[in-house]
Design an enzyme around this catalytic site. Structure first.
Site, short mmCIF file in Angstrom:
data_model
loop_
_atom_site.label_atom_id
_atom_site.label_comp_id
_atom_site.label_asym_id
_atom_site.label_seq_id
_atom_site.Cartn_x
_atom_site.Cartn_y
_atom_site.Cartn_z
N SER A 194 67.94 11.43 -6.73
CA SER A 194 67.52 10.45 -7.40
C SER A 194 66.31 10.65 -8.23
O SER A 194 66.16 11.63 -8.94
CB SER A 194 67.65 9.21 -6.59
OG SER A 194 67.55 8.02 -7.54
N GLU A 209 74.28 13.26 -12.70
CA GLU A 209 74.87 11.93 -12.34
C GLU A 209 73.98 10.99 -12.93
O GLU A 209 72.74 11.23 -13.21
CB GLU A 209 74.95 11.87 -10.76
CG GLU A 209 73.64 12.39 -10.11
CD GLU A 209 72.71 11.29 -9.87
OE1 GLU A 209 73.38 9.72 -9.93
OE2 GLU A 209 71.67 11.13 -9.39
N HIS A 247 74.70 8.39 -6.30
CA HIS A 247 74.37 7.26 -5.69
C HIS A 247 75.41 6.48 -5.07
O HIS A 247 75.03 5.39 -4.71
CB HIS A 247 73.59 6.28 -6.98
CG HIS A 247 72.27 6.87 -7.36
ND1 HIS A 247 72.08 7.90 -8.05
CD2 HIS A 247 71.09 6.16 -7.25
CE1 HIS A 247 70.78 8.02 -8.37
NE2 HIS A 247 70.02 7.07 -7.80
#
Length: 328
Positions: free
Chosen positions: A114, A231, A299
């Site tokens: 992330s 992503e 995620h």
């Protein structure tokens, strides 16, 4: 720049948890206790950075505190791996304060995902150290359905063998950290084949909007002979993913990208297979590149680990697709 591959782990090794973005203080005791147990079961000793529980109005800590813990982890010879508490929004604060020679001269496993994407790619760009986009400390606090994530974590960190990535059987996108007993699962229908082809190259990427924060800086890695792993999270949608991908395409050297692997989107993003295919197939710059999507990273859970700077081969064909990490 010469690549540096860190030494793999052995049982009894020490892993240091640091908070380059959000604080350990946001995690519940239950989550921490489960995560601690997971690492104990792997035979690893856990230590925590001095400042991991500090928390300001942004649920983080000062730049000075975060940099101190980052440097301390790399300086300590008994520490064999460093893992982020969780993601957040501000790990790029640290980049100009990091002693890159210290990192290069004390190579070790570094892992997070992330927001930690900014560190993953900056570390590789500045030092050549191959490091890992993968579960954070918080991820290991998930009570149920953790086996897939833990298995890939162990494959990457306890062995040098090539790793054949396989789809999970099922996945979830629930707020398990609020209610560990909540259960809503989706059967994994397998990877989405968007453009067929084969390619080998160096993995670059992670969270797309975070990677793009490095554009135009000395911390953005070369795209030469790269396979992009990208992503985005629930705050993304088809429109924002489209423009963020286009921004990446505009970067110098993008024509040397060899292929694209896209992680699974969260349900709230409303990015369907059809919308994603439209995004990819309307970009002439992507003509001829193999593109595969719906891979277990990002995620949702479970998630693989993958090496930023490592070597991968992808084969994208109906019923014959494969992703094999050759060197990590």
């Amino acid at each position: 720049m010469k690549k540096i591959y860190p030494k793999k782990l052995q049982k009894g090794d020490t892993l240091r948890v640091i908070a380059p973005a959000r604080s350990l203080g946001i995690l519940s005791k239950e989550t921490c206790d489960i995560a601690n147990q997971r690492f104990e079961e792997m035979g690893l000793k856990l230590e925590f950075g001095k400042h991991v529980e500090e928390m300001d109005d942004f649920k983080s800590s000062s730049i000075a505190s975060r940099v101190e813990d980052f440097h301390a982890a790399f300086k300590d010879p008994k520490v064999k791996a460093v893992i982020s508490v969780i993601g957040g929004f501000n790990s790029n604060h640290l980049l100009k304060y990091i002693d890159w020679d210290l990192v290069k001269n004390n190579p070790k496993i570094f892992c997070g995902y992330s927001d930690i994407t900014s560190l993953n790619n900056a570390i590789y760009a500045k030092t050549g150290l191959v490091n890992y986009s993968g579960p954070a400390f918080s991820t290991f606090g998930k009570m149920r359905d953790s086996k897939y994530s833990i298995d890939y974590f162990k494959k990457f960190f306890f062995s040098d063998d090539p790793i054949d990535i396989k789809p999970s059987d099922r996945w979830d996108d629930r707020k398990w950290w609020i209610d560990q007993n909540e259960a809503e699962y989706f059967e994994n229908e397998g990877w989405q084949i968007i453009r067929e082809g084969e390619a080998s190259g160096t993995i670059i990427g992670g969270n797309l909007c975070t990677l793009n924060l490095l554009q135009g800086t000395e911390y953005f890695p070369t795209l030469d002979d790269s396979i992009l792993f990208i992503e985005d999270d629930y705050e993304s949608n088809a429109v924002t993913f489209d423009r963020d991908l286009q921004s990446l395409i505009h970067q110098k050297g993008f024509e040397k990208v060899k292929g694209i692997v896209i992680g699974r989107f969260q349900v709230a993003s409303e990015v369907t297979n059809s919308l994603l295919e439209q995004i990819i197939k309307t970009k002439k710059e992507l003509d001829g590149l193999p593109v595969i999507a719906g891979v277990d990273f990002g995620h949702t859970d479970p998630k693989i680990t993958f090496p930023v700077g490592g070597e991968v081969k992808i084969v994208v064909k109906d019923n014959e697709s494969s992703i094999v990490v050759l060197k990590h």
